[in-house]
Motif scaffolding. Structure first.
Motif, PDB file in Angstrom:
ATOM      1  N   ASP A  93     -27.693  29.627  10.097  1.00 42.63           N
ATOM      2  CA  ASP A  93     -29.135  29.698  10.166  1.00 42.63           C
ATOM      3  C   ASP A  93     -29.957  27.921   9.489  1.00 42.63           C
ATOM      4  OD1 ASP A  93     -28.946  32.554  11.335  1.00 42.63           O
ATOM      5  OD2 ASP A  93     -28.873  33.133   9.193  1.00 42.63           O
ATOM      6  N   GLY A  94     -30.063  27.628   9.803  1.00 42.37           N
ATOM      7  CA  GLY A  94     -30.601  26.193   9.521  1.00 42.37           C
ATOM      8  C   GLY A  94     -30.054  25.661   7.829  1.00 42.37           C
ATOM      9  N   THR A  95     -29.665  26.331   7.065  1.00 45.20           N
ATOM     10  CA  THR A  95     -29.268  25.985   5.754  1.00 45.20           C
ATOM     11  C   THR A  95     -27.821  25.704   5.914  1.00 45.20           C
ATOM     12  OG1 THR A  95     -30.810  28.214   5.400  1.00 45.20           O
ATOM     13  CG2 THR A  95     -28.754  27.107   3.286  1.00 45.20           C
ATOM     14  N   LEU A  96     -27.680  24.109   5.343  1.00 48.58           N
ATOM     15  CA  LEU A  96     -25.889  24.049   5.140  1.00 48.58           C
ATOM     16  C   LEU A  96     -25.002  24.603   4.478  1.00 48.58           C
ATOM     17  CD1 LEU A  96     -27.644  19.814   4.748  1.00 48.58           C
ATOM     18  CD2 LEU A  96     -26.923  21.072   6.273  1.00 48.58           C
ATOM     19  N   HIS A  97     -23.439  24.358   4.582  1.00 50.37           N
ATOM     20  CA  HIS A  97     -23.314  24.758   4.074  1.00 50.37           C
ATOM     21  C   HIS A  97     -23.088  24.380   2.827  1.00 50.37           C
ATOM     22  CE1 HIS A  97     -18.672  25.810   3.164  1.00 50.37           C
ATOM     23  NE2 HIS A  97     -18.725  26.927   3.510  1.00 50.37           N
ATOM     24  N   PRO A  98     -22.108  24.992   1.759  1.00 47.38           N
ATOM     25  CA  PRO A  98     -22.457  24.359  -0.009  1.00 47.38           C
ATOM     26  C   PRO A  98     -21.913  23.394   0.329  1.00 47.38           C
ATOM     27  CG  PRO A  98     -22.516  27.061   0.302  1.00 47.38           C
ATOM     28  CD  PRO A  98     -21.780  26.752   1.646  1.00 47.38           C
ATOM     29  N   VAL A  99     -20.414  22.984   1.151  1.00 49.78           N
ATOM     30  CA  VAL A  99     -20.214  21.830   0.366  1.00 49.78           C
ATOM     31  C   VAL A  99     -21.119  20.826   1.535  1.00 49.78           C
ATOM     32  CG1 VAL A  99     -17.941  20.616   1.827  1.00 49.78           C
ATOM     33  CG2 VAL A  99     -17.820  22.743   0.845  1.00 49.78           C
ATOM     34  N   GLN A 100     -21.773  20.831   2.890  1.00 42.73           N
ATOM     35  CA  GLN A 100     -22.456  19.613   3.208  1.00 42.73           C
ATOM     36  C   GLN A 100     -23.385  19.759   2.159  1.00 42.73           C
ATOM     37  OE1 GLN A 100     -22.866  22.100   6.850  1.00 42.73           O
ATOM     38  NE2 GLN A 100     -22.248  20.734   7.902  1.00 42.73           N
ATOM     39  N   GLN A 101     -24.241  19.891   1.762  1.00 47.12           N
ATOM     40  CA  GLN A 101     -25.142  20.003   0.485  1.00 47.12           C
ATOM     41  C   GLN A 101     -24.914  19.356  -0.842  1.00 47.12           C
ATOM     42  OE1 GLN A 101     -28.448  20.761   1.435  1.00 47.12           O
ATOM     43  NE2 GLN A 101     -28.290  19.464  -0.826  1.00 47.12           N
ATOM     44  N   ALA A 102     -23.437  19.955  -0.888  1.00 49.09           N
ATOM     45  CA  ALA A 102     -22.384  19.183  -2.060  1.00 49.09           C
ATOM     46  C   ALA A 102     -22.025  17.566  -1.798  1.00 49.09           C
ATOM     47  CB  ALA A 102     -21.289  19.830  -2.851  1.00 49.09           C
ATOM     48  N   PHE A 103     -21.739  17.143  -0.496  1.00 50.01           N
ATOM     49  CA  PHE A 103     -21.899  16.005  -0.071  1.00 50.01           C
ATOM     50  C   PHE A 103     -22.837  15.262  -0.065  1.00 50.01           C
ATOM     51  CE2 PHE A 103     -17.143  16.987  -0.016  1.00 50.01           C
ATOM     52  CZ  PHE A 103     -16.513  16.053   0.871  1.00 50.01           C
ATOM     53  N   ILE A 104     -24.159  15.870  -0.123  1.00 50.01           N
ATOM     54  CA  ILE A 104     -25.119  14.970  -0.430  1.00 50.01           C
ATOM     55  C   ILE A 104     -25.868  15.334  -1.707  1.00 50.01           C
ATOM     56  CG2 ILE A 104     -27.578  15.163   0.561  1.00 50.01           C
ATOM     57  CD1 ILE A 104     -26.856  16.890   3.169  1.00 50.01           C
ATOM     58  N   ASP A 105     -25.792  16.061  -2.137  1.00 46.71           N
ATOM     59  CA  ASP A 105     -26.329  15.518  -3.434  1.00 46.71           C
ATOM     60  C   ASP A 105     -25.081  14.988  -4.587  1.00 46.71           C
ATOM     61  OD1 ASP A 105     -28.136  17.473  -2.762  1.00 46.71           O
ATOM     62  OD2 ASP A 105     -26.757  19.652  -4.304  1.00 46.71           O
ATOM     63  N   HIS A 106     -23.953  14.706  -3.736  1.00 38.83           N
ATOM     64  CA  HIS A 106     -23.355  13.784  -4.864  1.00 38.83           C
ATOM     65  C   HIS A 106     -22.932  12.892  -4.355  1.00 38.83           C
ATOM     66  CE1 HIS A 106     -22.644  16.548  -8.487  1.00 38.83           C
ATOM     67  NE2 HIS A 106     -22.448  17.280  -7.102  1.00 38.83           N
ATOM     68  N   CYS A 148     -14.525   3.410   2.788  1.00 40.89           N
ATOM     69  CA  CYS A 148     -15.415   2.886   1.648  1.00 40.89           C
ATOM     70  C   CYS A 148     -14.721   3.593  -0.191  1.00 40.89           C
ATOM     71  CB  CYS A 148     -16.891   3.435   1.576  1.00 40.89           C
ATOM     72  SG  CYS A 148     -16.934   3.441   3.539  1.00 40.89           S
ATOM     73  N   GLY A 149     -13.933   4.132   0.012  1.00 36.02           N
ATOM     74  CA  GLY A 149     -13.609   4.370  -1.639  1.00 36.02           C
ATOM     75  C   GLY A 149     -14.481   5.051  -2.352  1.00 36.02           C
ATOM     76  N   ALA A 150     -15.434   6.365  -1.931  1.00 34.91           N
ATOM     77  CA  ALA A 150     -15.932   7.412  -2.174  1.00 34.91           C
ATOM     78  C   ALA A 150     -15.091   8.870  -3.425  1.00 34.91           C
ATOM     79  CB  ALA A 150     -17.394   7.751  -1.408  1.00 34.91           C
ATOM     80  N   TYR A 151     -14.185   8.556  -3.303  1.00 35.61           N
ATOM     81  CA  TYR A 151     -13.204   9.536  -3.595  1.00 35.61           C
ATOM     82  C   TYR A 151     -14.208  10.603  -4.859  1.00 35.61           C
ATOM     83  CZ  TYR A 151      -9.783   8.187  -0.505  1.00 35.61           C
ATOM     84  OH  TYR A 151      -9.418   7.390   0.354  1.00 35.61           O
ATOM     85  N   PRO A 152     -14.771   9.379  -5.963  1.00 33.83           N
ATOM     86  CA  PRO A 152     -15.308  10.696  -6.978  1.00 33.83           C
ATOM     87  C   PRO A 152     -15.808  11.598  -7.510  1.00 33.83           C
ATOM     88  CG  PRO A 152     -14.708   7.917  -8.016  1.00 33.83           C
ATOM     89  CD  PRO A 152     -14.327   8.008  -6.628  1.00 33.83           C
ATOM     90  N   ASN A 153     -17.127  10.583  -6.094  1.00 32.85           N
ATOM     91  CA  ASN A 153     -18.283  11.884  -5.348  1.00 32.85           C
ATOM     92  C   ASN A 153     -17.837  12.637  -4.862  1.00 32.85           C
ATOM     93  OD1 ASN A 153     -19.417   9.195  -6.330  1.00 32.85           O
ATOM     94  ND2 ASN A 153     -20.647   9.150  -4.967  1.00 32.85           N
TER      95      ASN A 153
END
Length: 165
Positions: A93-106, A148-153
């Motif tokens: 419903d137009g809201t990202l999955h919590p994992v998708q949002q967390a990937f953006i936030d981090h 790219c090595g984004a593992y910590p994020n």
């Protein structure tokens, strides 16, 4: 014996049905078509990436009946009748999955190529509930390579999403 051509004749096609991102899809494919190629080439779902084509990088990870799999190693014909979720099918419903949002936030991606597979693997990891610590997350996600090595994020994003679900 001749090798199959890249364009199969109609008699070389088989009919399959998959529920992809909540929608039942019926189509014909050559018997040797991978799930990855069926998703990208037959259904136009380009979020699932073709990386190594050998099951070593995780870029092609999708959820099959809720479990993460490397779609480059799975024949589409063998998945007939299953439920497939790609990164395109995670938002509701137009809201990202919590994992998708967390990937953006981090900022858990740089080039973004591996991101769909990373996200699908993380959703599967969270739903099975086995990984609780950073080390367990790292181990469970070890089949997904980020050049790219984004593992910590990525680990931080997964930890946040685990708390949100």
């Amino acid at each position: 014996m001749a090798l199959p051509s890249s364009q199969p004749s109609p008699r070389q096609q088989i009919s399959i049905a998959l529920t992809v991102n909540g929608v039942r899809r019926e189509f014909e494919i050559a018997p040797w078509t991978t799930l990855l190629d069926a998703l990208r080439e037959r259904l136009g779902l380009m979020g699932t990436k073709k990386g190594c084509d050998h099951g070593q990088c995780g870029a092609c990870t999708v959820l099959l009946d809720g479990r993460p799999i490397n779609s480059c190693l799975a024949l589409a014909a063998m998945q007939d009748g299953t439920d497939v979720t790609t990164v395109e099918g995670l938002a509701r419903d137009g809201t990202l999955h919590p994992v998708q949002q967390a990937f953006i936030d981090h900022d858990a991606f740089q080039c973004g190529y591996c991101t769909p597979g990373q996200i699908c693997s993380a959703v599967g990891l969270i739903s099975n509930g086995k990984a609780k610590t950073r080390d367990e997350i790292r181990e469970a996600m070890s089949g997904n390579i980020c050049r790219c090595g984004a593992y910590p994020n990525i680990v931080a994003a997964i930890e946040e999403a685990m708390k949100a679900t």
